[in-house]
Design a protein around this motif. Structure first.
Motif, PDB file in Angstrom:
ATOM      1  N   ASP A 123      -5.719  -1.782  -3.429  1.00  0.00           N
ATOM      2  CA  ASP A 123      -5.946  -1.894  -4.866  1.00  0.00           C
ATOM      3  C   ASP A 123      -6.324  -3.646  -4.691  1.00  0.00           C
ATOM      4  N   LEU A 124      -5.774  -4.134  -3.267  1.00  0.00           N
ATOM      5  CA  LEU A 124      -5.828  -5.644  -3.644  1.00  0.00           C
ATOM      6  C   LEU A 124      -7.815  -5.878  -3.296  1.00  0.00           C
ATOM      7  N   LEU A 125      -7.820  -4.820  -2.104  1.00  0.00           N
ATOM      8  CA  LEU A 125      -9.668  -4.811  -1.479  1.00  0.00           C
ATOM      9  C   LEU A 125     -10.118  -5.285  -2.843  1.00  0.00           C
ATOM     10  N   LYS A 126      -9.969  -3.967  -3.505  1.00  0.00           N
ATOM     11  CA  LYS A 126     -11.018  -3.793  -4.670  1.00  0.00           C
ATOM     12  C   LYS A 126     -11.162  -5.063  -5.900  1.00  0.00           C
ATOM     13  N   ILE A 127      -9.726  -5.740  -6.425  1.00  0.00           N
ATOM     14  CA  ILE A 127      -9.665  -6.187  -6.857  1.00  0.00           C
ATOM     15  C   ILE A 127     -10.627  -8.193  -6.470  1.00  0.00           C
ATOM     16  N   THR A 128     -10.608  -7.985  -4.910  1.00  0.00           N
ATOM     17  CA  THR A 128     -11.602  -9.341  -4.139  1.00  0.00           C
ATOM     18  C   THR A 128     -12.763  -8.890  -4.654  1.00  0.00           C
ATOM     19  N   LEU A 129     -13.297  -7.913  -4.954  1.00  0.00           N
ATOM     20  CA  LEU A 129     -15.212  -7.854  -5.482  1.00  0.00           C
ATOM     21  C   LEU A 129     -15.075  -8.057  -6.488  1.00  0.00           C
ATOM     22  N   GLY A 130     -14.623  -8.837  -7.181  1.00  0.00           N
ATOM     23  CA  GLY A 130     -14.495  -8.622  -8.632  1.00  0.00           C
ATOM     24  C   GLY A 130     -14.779 -10.328  -9.225  1.00  0.00           C
ATOM     25  N   GLY A 131     -15.052 -10.823  -8.000  1.00  0.00           N
ATOM     26  CA  GLY A 131     -15.101 -12.574  -8.199  1.00  0.00           C
ATOM     27  C   GLY A 131     -13.220 -12.976  -8.976  1.00  0.00           C
ATOM     28  N   HIS A 132     -12.421 -12.654  -9.147  1.00  0.00           N
ATOM     29  CA  HIS A 132     -11.544 -12.766  -9.435  1.00  0.00           C
ATOM     30  C   HIS A 132     -10.781 -13.928  -9.147  1.00  0.00           C
ATOM     31  N   ASP A 133      -9.889 -14.783  -9.783  1.00  0.00           N
ATOM     32  CA  ASP A 133      -9.433 -16.117  -8.527  1.00  0.00           C
ATOM     33  C   ASP A 133      -7.946 -15.266  -8.503  1.00  0.00           C
ATOM     34  N   ILE A 134      -8.066 -15.245  -7.067  1.00  0.00           N
ATOM     35  CA  ILE A 134      -6.883 -14.293  -6.971  1.00  0.00           C
ATOM     36  C   ILE A 134      -5.723 -14.543  -6.685  1.00  0.00           C
ATOM     37  N   TYR A 135      -5.978 -16.403  -6.561  1.00  0.00           N
ATOM     38  CA  TYR A 135      -4.096 -17.352  -6.624  1.00  0.00           C
ATOM     39  C   TYR A 135      -3.618 -17.298  -8.227  1.00  0.00           C
ATOM     40  N   LYS A 136      -4.683 -17.085  -8.787  1.00  0.00           N
ATOM     41  CA  LYS A 136      -3.633 -16.917 -10.054  1.00  0.00           C
ATOM     42  C   LYS A 136      -3.727 -15.505 -10.700  1.00  0.00           C
ATOM     43  N   LEU A 137      -4.264 -14.774  -9.950  1.00  0.00           N
ATOM     44  CA  LEU A 137      -4.857 -13.146 -10.516  1.00  0.00           C
ATOM     45  C   LEU A 137      -3.112 -12.692 -10.520  1.00  0.00           C
ATOM     46  N   PRO A 138      -2.096 -12.180 -11.402  1.00  0.00           N
ATOM     47  CA  PRO A 138      -0.900 -11.808 -11.176  1.00  0.00           C
ATOM     48  C   PRO A 138      -1.113  -9.813 -10.360  1.00  0.00           C
ATOM     49  N   VAL A 139      -0.342  -9.654  -9.352  1.00  0.00           N
ATOM     50  CA  VAL A 139      -0.155  -8.035  -8.629  1.00  0.00           C
ATOM     51  C   VAL A 139      -0.247  -7.135 -10.201  1.00  0.00           C
ATOM     52  N   GLY A 140       0.174  -7.775 -11.320  1.00  0.00           N
ATOM     53  CA  GLY A 140       0.468  -6.865 -12.542  1.00  0.00           C
ATOM     54  C   GLY A 140      -0.498  -6.157 -13.041  1.00  0.00           C
ATOM     55  N   VAL A 141      -1.519  -6.945 -12.506  1.00  0.00           N
ATOM     56  CA  VAL A 141      -2.483  -7.055 -13.507  1.00  0.00           C
ATOM     57  C   VAL A 141      -3.777  -5.179 -12.566  1.00  0.00           C
ATOM     58  N   VAL A 142      -3.063  -5.708 -10.926  1.00  0.00           N
ATOM     59  CA  VAL A 142      -3.553  -4.515 -10.076  1.00  0.00           C
ATOM     60  C   VAL A 142      -3.090  -3.054  -9.630  1.00  0.00           C
ATOM     61  N   MET A 143      -1.425  -3.155 -10.163  1.00  0.00           N
ATOM     62  CA  MET A 143      -0.877  -2.123  -9.301  1.00  0.00           C
ATOM     63  C   MET A 143      -0.646  -0.634 -10.275  1.00  0.00           C
ATOM     64  N   THR A 144      -0.191   0.175  -9.549  1.00  0.00           N
ATOM     65  CA  THR A 144      -0.096   1.544 -10.649  1.00  0.00           C
ATOM     66  C   THR A 144       0.969   1.228 -10.882  1.00  0.00           C
ATOM     67  N   ARG A 145       1.335   1.560 -11.706  1.00  0.00           N
ATOM     68  CA  ARG A 145       2.590   1.864 -13.097  1.00  0.00           C
ATOM     69  C   ARG A 145       3.543   2.522 -13.133  1.00  0.00           C
ATOM     70  N   MET A 146       4.411   2.212 -12.876  1.00  0.00           N
ATOM     71  CA  MET A 146       5.481   3.311 -14.054  1.00  0.00           C
ATOM     72  C   MET A 146       5.060   3.771 -14.937  1.00  0.00           C
ATOM     73  N   PRO A 147       5.061   5.247 -15.373  1.00  0.00           N
ATOM     74  CA  PRO A 147       5.747   6.410 -14.843  1.00  0.00           C
ATOM     75  C   PRO A 147       4.741   6.847 -14.005  1.00  0.00           C
ATOM     76  N   ASN A 148       3.395   6.107 -13.406  1.00  0.00           N
ATOM     77  CA  ASN A 148       2.664   7.023 -12.165  1.00  0.00           C
ATOM     78  C   ASN A 148       3.202   5.944 -11.387  1.00  0.00           C
ATOM     79  N   ILE A 149       4.336   6.304 -10.723  1.00  0.00           N
ATOM     80  CA  ILE A 149       4.530   6.468  -9.317  1.00  0.00           C
ATOM     81  C   ILE A 149       5.305   7.088  -9.234  1.00  0.00           C
ATOM     82  N   ILE A 150       4.962   7.786  -7.756  1.00  0.00           N
ATOM     83  CA  ILE A 150       5.625   8.804  -6.859  1.00  0.00           C
ATOM     84  C   ILE A 150       6.647   8.222  -5.769  1.00  0.00           C
ATOM     85  N   TYR A 151       7.537   8.753  -6.014  1.00  0.00           N
ATOM     86  CA  TYR A 151       8.888   8.315  -5.469  1.00  0.00           C
ATOM     87  C   TYR A 151       9.671   9.280  -4.681  1.00  0.00           C
ATOM     88  N   THR A 152      10.711   8.848  -3.956  1.00  0.00           N
ATOM     89  CA  THR A 152      12.150   9.760  -3.119  1.00  0.00           C
ATOM     90  C   THR A 152      12.988   9.168  -3.187  1.00  0.00           C
TER      91      THR A 152
END
Ligand code: ADP
Length: 211
Positions: A125-154
């Motif tokens: 997820d993090l590698l992918k976003i670095t390919l897009g030329g975004h400002d990684i110092y500012k961009l929050p992980v909330g934009v790149v993460m997989t979100r609930m309710p799509n999380i597989i948990y135990t």
């Protein structure tokens, strides 16, 4: 499970003549009861042989594979889980990468106040976003993460086997270990209490082989 020649001989006697006492087995092999003691311990610990007081030793009917399978179902996620590494949704992509290095993990869990699960961020997820030329110092992980309710948990009570199956089925490296809890706003949420990764499963597998 590899038994010695003598253990195999004892097993044969038990299979054919069990239930049988330790003394009777020793007599048949022309050995002393004391000599046989370590072998009997190994056979009973393996689960292949059962022992009942005043009855003797008997063949459990379980193959080594069946015993192994039972063990995989018996051991729960709670026994092999690791400490979770969590970040906030506002954490920058840059800080998330740094956290992965400093904490030596490949998956971060994103939580909100109270430790409630919101998302998962993987290496790719993090590698992918670095390919897009975004400002990684500012961009929050909330934009790149997989979100609930799509999380597989135990959870802690799930068997290691079932959890490993989930990792394979969903082609993921790790899952948050969660506990159902009430959110501060009164709604039910999932509190992150651990991390289960392919490494935990591999370590468990290796430890099983060392027993
Ligand atoms: P990587 O992408 O570093 O190889 P994974 O294979 O674990 O790591 O992740 C693949 C994708 O699945 C990523 O987009 C990630 O956000 C997502 N993912 C990882 N773990 C989970 C999970 N427990 N539940 C849902 N999605 C996940």
């Amino acid at each position: 499970m590899q038994f010695t020649k003598r253990q195999e001989a004892i097993l044969e006697i038990i299979k054919k003549q069990g239930p049988i006492t330790g003394e009777q087995i020793a007599e048949k092999l022309s050995l002393t009861r004391a000599t046989l003691r370590p072998d009997m311990a190994i056979l009973t610990m393996s689960g292949v042989v059962g022992a009942r007081p005043r009855v003797g030793y008997f063949y459990s009917g379980k193959t080594p594979n069946r015993i192994m399978a039972e063990k995989l179902h018996q051991v729960k996620v709670g026994a092999i889980k690791s400490v979770p590494v969590v970040v906030n949704e506002k954490c920058s992509v840059y800080d998330a990468v740094v956290t992965m290095f400093t904490e030596d993990v490949g998956t971060l869990f994103v939580v909100k106040e109270g430790g409630f699960l919101e998302g998962v961020v993987s290496r790719k997820d993090l590698l992918k976003i670095t390919l897009g030329g975004h400002d990684i110092y500012k961009l929050p992980v909330g934009v790149v993460m997989t979100r609930m309710p799509n999380i597989i948990y135990t959870d802690q009570e799930e068997s290691v086997w079932a959890a490993a199956k989930k990792l394979l089925a969903h082609e993921i490296d790790a899952m948050p270990v969660v506990r159902r809890k009430e959110n501060p706003d009164g709604r039910k949420g999932l509190e992150v209490v651990g991390r289960l990764s392919k490494t935990n499963i591999t370590r468990f597998f290796v430890e099983l082989g060392e027993e």
